[in-house]
Write a protein that holds these residues in place. Structure first.
Motif, PDB file in Angstrom:
ATOM      1  N   ARG A 477     -26.468  69.636 -26.351  1.00  0.00           N
ATOM      2  CA  ARG A 477     -26.268  70.871 -25.817  1.00  0.00           C
ATOM      3  C   ARG A 477     -24.888  71.025 -25.028  1.00  0.00           C
ATOM      4  O   ARG A 477     -24.354  69.841 -24.608  1.00  0.00           O
ATOM      5  CB  ARG A 477     -27.259  71.185 -24.899  1.00  0.00           C
ATOM      6  CG  ARG A 477     -28.556  71.262 -25.379  1.00  0.00           C
ATOM      7  CD  ARG A 477     -28.912  71.840 -26.661  1.00  0.00           C
ATOM      8  NE  ARG A 477     -29.953  71.525 -27.323  1.00  0.00           N
ATOM      9  CZ  ARG A 477     -31.262  71.899 -26.854  1.00  0.00           C
ATOM     10  NH1 ARG A 477     -31.528  72.821 -26.152  1.00  0.00           N
ATOM     11  NH2 ARG A 477     -32.230  71.553 -27.589  1.00  0.00           N
ATOM     12  N   GLY A 496     -24.027  77.766 -24.576  1.00  0.00           N
ATOM     13  CA  GLY A 496     -24.555  77.049 -25.435  1.00  0.00           C
ATOM     14  C   GLY A 496     -24.057  77.196 -26.808  1.00  0.00           C
ATOM     15  O   GLY A 496     -23.244  77.959 -27.253  1.00  0.00           O
ATOM     16  N   PHE A 502     -30.759  78.987 -28.589  1.00  0.00           N
ATOM     17  CA  PHE A 502     -30.702  78.102 -27.207  1.00  0.00           C
ATOM     18  C   PHE A 502     -30.453  79.009 -26.073  1.00  0.00           C
ATOM     19  O   PHE A 502     -29.412  79.584 -26.054  1.00  0.00           O
ATOM     20  CB  PHE A 502     -29.602  77.082 -27.421  1.00  0.00           C
ATOM     21  CG  PHE A 502     -29.622  75.988 -28.545  1.00  0.00           C
ATOM     22  CD1 PHE A 502     -30.689  75.141 -28.577  1.00  0.00           C
ATOM     23  CD2 PHE A 502     -29.019  76.375 -29.733  1.00  0.00           C
ATOM     24  CE1 PHE A 502     -30.750  74.435 -29.581  1.00  0.00           C
ATOM     25  CE2 PHE A 502     -29.075  75.605 -30.751  1.00  0.00           C
ATOM     26  CZ  PHE A 502     -29.948  74.583 -30.595  1.00  0.00           C
ATOM     27  N   ALA A 506     -26.068  76.825 -20.132  1.00  0.00           N
ATOM     28  CA  ALA A 506     -25.337  75.735 -19.398  1.00  0.00           C
ATOM     29  C   ALA A 506     -24.418  75.844 -18.523  1.00  0.00           C
ATOM     30  O   ALA A 506     -23.983  74.954 -17.910  1.00  0.00           O
ATOM     31  CB  ALA A 506     -25.016  74.889 -20.609  1.00  0.00           C
ATOM     32  N   ASP A 740     -30.971  67.766 -24.032  1.00  0.00           N
ATOM     33  CA  ASP A 740     -31.787  68.780 -23.503  1.00  0.00           C
ATOM     34  C   ASP A 740     -32.520  68.150 -22.449  1.00  0.00           C
ATOM     35  O   ASP A 740     -32.650  68.799 -21.499  1.00  0.00           O
ATOM     36  CB  ASP A 740     -32.622  69.278 -24.495  1.00  0.00           C
ATOM     37  CG  ASP A 740     -33.458  70.339 -24.125  1.00  0.00           C
ATOM     38  OD1 ASP A 740     -33.043  71.165 -23.382  1.00  0.00           O
ATOM     39  OD2 ASP A 740     -34.531  70.540 -24.816  1.00  0.00           O
ATOM     40  N   THR A 834     -36.256  75.975 -24.763  1.00  0.00           N
ATOM     41  CA  THR A 834     -35.303  76.736 -25.402  1.00  0.00           C
ATOM     42  C   THR A 834     -35.938  78.125 -25.825  1.00  0.00           C
ATOM     43  O   THR A 834     -35.108  78.849 -26.558  1.00  0.00           O
ATOM     44  CB  THR A 834     -34.815  75.885 -26.639  1.00  0.00           C
ATOM     45  OG1 THR A 834     -36.134  75.634 -27.374  1.00  0.00           O
ATOM     46  CG2 THR A 834     -34.071  74.606 -26.205  1.00  0.00           C
TER      47      THR A 834
END
Length: 839
Positions: A477, A496, A502, A506, A740, A834
């Motif tokens: 990721r 992401g 997803f 992030a 992840d 996810t």
């Protein structure tokens, strides 16, 4: 007229009569009739008494008829009065004058980039209204011919059509027609006269409730006709109605079904959309093409019947098939989807405080994102992560990548991880006492669509839920964010690999250990705090460091080692120590300035996550967000001023009126001199021999025109997280790469360090935006200070030839060589589900 109901009629009753006649005939015509009557009332009274004297044969039957008429008339007037006023809360509410003059329909809110590109629409009903001149005449003809041929002759209620329907019902005829006019249909759709909030106590009584609903529609239709022209009524109708498949209004329908604007629809396309009005599911051209064709031809025959088409035209068009060119919108079409989610969160909170609804009020939201930078950011992410994923696959081969601290595969990893998924939870709830059934369905194969990292698209696979979990856990990721450090405007946000697969962001949601990218906060503390007053040229020896401390009542000792695995025992300037990311020097400096002061500076500069004043604080053992890190690094470029990141610059109503403009908050975090010195320090990562960020200049085309770049890489224990923070004169960019779960990572620092995982994403992004001349972002040096720099910072770099410089030193791992009690991993991994945005 008023004398006919008796000389004792009260003023209140007269008022009701007046209002009733005014409603249907209009105020001017009612006043004219009254004036005429007043002039001739004596002659009328003489005639009345001569014909209908008590002794006359006509008196009794006429008296009965007359009284019936008067009482009935009073009853109707009183009933209408009750409906209009919601008498005793029996009838439910009616649209107010304001509602009629400014009818409100749910509209989509639109999100725009800083360069004027619409990137998303959010709605409960996907609707964007259009003006009358944007509606094809074919649509108007089809609608009038099918729904209300006397539309231009009546005043809201078509009494002839109502009589025709009544006769049809009485005689049992099959072709009864419809008594509801276009205006009545608009009244029902626009003001929702049948919604629960418009019901009174009698609205729940069968049959009576229907009469009340229809009365409301009639009265509202009459008022609409008095307030709007026929053209305006038709325009509101087309903008209001539902066309199925979550398309509302003719603008959205034309684009969704035919990829056209509503003014360019031809006769057969117009007939399809008008035909949909009878039943949006039954006559839907996608779900039921045969019935849709039949209904379309009915509309065409109606157009021919009433002279809008010749017989030849109708026959010719009816023989044509329905040709769709569908393009249905969703809120997450296009790019910047992670950013859009952040905008939605912001606008919803703002709307709650200011009385606006993102999904219904048709707002225009202007954001800070640059569509070109965003596109380049997503391209850079896709390209570099595809390359990195291939390396990761080759690195692990057929082995599973989830391992413990000793490099051994974690037993039952997937069996434990699956318990955190929504799929497992729903099955466990369905079969609470049958774990075998849960396992059966988790391992039951079916055709599914999954993310294809090799082609950055999607692929079909015949997999079970466990197969899918096994696949996704092997996919690395990443996240990246770019921000203008001077204005606080976020210019690119990639949360992401693909939002469709997803959902976890992030950039802001994800929080991971920053590793050595946290070290600049230690050096900032040493330089900016007047107690220490250090400069980039001050030196600290690279030698072993140990520190005893108490944690949870237990005495521990921390002994960090350098990523290279050895110490040079040489004196290093602070600039070179930061450039080469030397752990021992950072640990010594942290001890000197105090961990609590490092935490204090990190908070001042924008880190919002919890931090503890531990000896290892300088090596980044606590989780932070990429969002906070970019904002904090912007302090260096912005003369020491912290500028809160902003996503939205202004919000407008649908009519273009600006509701609010947004400015970021500012605060002085460090002195301008300290900020300048830290920029000089961070440039060392690129300029110093062995600097961990140096590859950005020789691997990417970003060094032209005397461009200056500063940077800091970061790698956490066992290469679980790779970071790169980059500063330029115009942008601050941060990137993170990791598994992840923290147990999923490369086994060697040479592959898993931030310089190899995160830095290439930033380098590729910078390369792309510098090449795109439409952006207007020119590379160049950082500005020279406009104030005197009192501290020494231009110091020679002592380069001692030793084994420490004979190797590839682009390594900054915080985790190599620590003792058994040194735990830089922090708390247990936080699972990233996810299947949804929030865990």
């Amino acid at each position: 007229m008023f004398q006919l109901v008796g000389t004792q009629t009260s003023t209140f009753i007269n008022f009701i009569f007046y209002k009733f006649f005014s409603l249907f005939a209009g105020k001017e015509r009612t006043d004219a009739y009254l004036n005429s009557y007043r002039k001739n009332k004596n002659s009328f009274s003489d005639w009345w008494h001569s014909k209908f004297d008590k002794n006359s044969a006509y008196y009794k039957p006429v008296s009965i008829i007359w009284k019936t008429f008067v009482y009935g008339f009073f009853g109707v007037v009183f009933y209408i009065f009750c409906v209009e006023t919601n008498f005793l809360w029996l009838m439910g509410s009616m649209p107010s004058v304001e509602d009629l003059q400014n009818p409100k329909m749910n509209q989509s809110s639109e999100i725009y980039t800083s360069d004027g590109v619409m990137i998303g629409k959010f709605y409960t009903e996907n609707r964007t209204p259009v003006a009358a001149n944007q509606i094809s005449p074919n649509l108007v003809k089809a609608l009038v011919a099918t729904e209300d041929i006397r539309f231009y002759k009546h005043s809201g209620i078509d009494y002839k059509a109502m009589v025709s329907v009544a006769l049809g019902l009485a005689t049992g005829g099959t072709d009864r027609g419809g008594g509801s006019t276009i205006t009545q249909q608009l009244a029902k759709k626009l003001f929702k006269t049948r919604k629960s909030g418009a019901r009174g106590a009698l609205g729940y009584v069968p049959l009576l409730s229907t009469l009340i609903y229809k009365t409301k529609e009639w009265l509202t239709a009459i008022k609409l006709e008095r307030n709007f022209t026929k053209e305006e009524i038709l325009t509101m109708y087309f903008n209001t109605v539902d066309y199925g498949n979550n398309t509302y209004g003719i603008n959205t329908a034309a684009k969704s079904y035919f990829s056209k604007s509503p003014d360019s629809l031809n006769i057969q396309e117009s007939a399809v959309l008008v035909g949909l009005q009878k039943a949006t599911t039954t006559y839907n051209p996608i779900r039921n093409p045969k019935k849709s064709l039949e209904r379309r031809n009915v509309v065409i025959s109606q157009m021919q019947k009433y002279g809008y088409l010749t017989i030849k035209q109708a026959d010719s068009i009816s023989a044509l098939p329905i040709e769709l060119n569908t393009k249905f919108e969703t809120p997450y079409d296009g790019n910047a989807n992670y950013f859009k989610n952040a905008v939605v969160d912001f606008v919803k909170k703002w709307g709650d405080e200011n009385g606006y609804d993102l999904y219904t009020d048709g707002l225009k939201i202007y954001t800070t994102i640059d569509s070109r930078m965003q596109e380049h950011a997503e391209e850079a992410m896709t390209q570099k992560m595809k390359q990195l994923q291939r390396v990761f696959e080759d690195h692990w081969g057929k082995q599973n990548p989830w391992v413990d601290e000793n490099g051994k595969e974690i037993p039952d990893f997937l069996a434990n991880v699956v318990k955190r998924t929504s799929r497992y939870k729903s099955l466990a709830a369905k079969f609470p006492s049958s774990p075998d059934s849960v396992l059966f369905y988790l391992n039951k194969k079916d055709t599914m669509t999954v993310y294809d990292w090799k082609n950055s698209s999607e692929m079909k696979r015949y997999w079970s839920s466990m197969d899918s979990l096994d696949y996704y856990k092997r996919v690395l990721r990443a996240g990246m964010m770019a921000m203008d450090p001077h204005t606080g405007q976020i210019k690119a946000w990639v949360g992401g690999l693909d939002y469709n697969y997803f959902k976890y962001d992030a950039v802001k949601q994800g929080k991971r250990q920053p590793g050595s990218t946290f070290k600049p906060f230690v050096y900032t503390t040493a330089i900016d705090d007047s107690t220490f007053n250090m400069s980039p040229c001050d030196q600290i020896e690279d030698k072993p460091f140990s520190k005893k401390y108490i944690e949870n009542g237990e005495e521990k000792e921390w002994k960090p080692r350098n990523a290279t695995g050895y110490f040079t025992y040489s004196n290093m300037t602070l600039r070179r120590a930061l450039a080469q990311s030397v752990n021992s020097v950072t640990a010594e400096l942290t001890d000197e300035v105090g961990p609590a002061n490092v935490v204090r500076y990190a908070k001042k500069m924008g880190i919002t996550t919890p931090l503890e004043a531990m000896p290892s604080i300088g090596l980044g053992p606590f989780d932070v967000s990429l969002y906070d890190m970019v904002a904090a690094y912007s302090v260096f470029v912005n003369n020491g001023t912290y500028t809160e990141p902003i996503l939205v610059t202004k919000i407008e109503e649908s009519n273009g009126k600006i509701v609010e403009e947004f400015q970021p908050e500012h605060r002085q975090a460090i002195s301008p001199e300290s900020a300048f010195l830290m920029v000089h320090m961070l440039k060392g990562g690129v300029e110093e021999p062995g600097g961990t960020s140096g590859s950005i200049k020789w691997r990417f085309d970003v060094a032209k025109n005397g461009n200056e770049i500063g940077g800091k890489t970061g790698t956490t224990s066992n290469n679980s997280d790779g970071w790169f923070m980059c500063i330029t004169r115009d942008l601050v960019i941060g990137a993170w790469v990791g598994g992840d779960d923290r147990s999923i990572h490369f086994r060697t620092t040479n592959l898993g360090e931030g310089a190899k995982t995160a830095l290439p994403i930033v380098g590729s992004f910078l390369e792309k935006i510098y090449r795109d001349k439409s952006i207007g972002l020119e590379p160049g040096p950082f500005p020279k200070p406009s104030f005197k720099i009192n501290k020494t910072y231009l110091c020679p770099t002592y380069y001692q030839p030793s084994q420490s410089d004979s190797l590839d030193i682009e390594s900054d791992s915080t985790g190599s060589g620590r003792n058994e009690e040194d735990d830089l991993i922090g708390p247990p991994p936080i699972p990233l589900d996810t299947s949804r945005r929030n865990e």
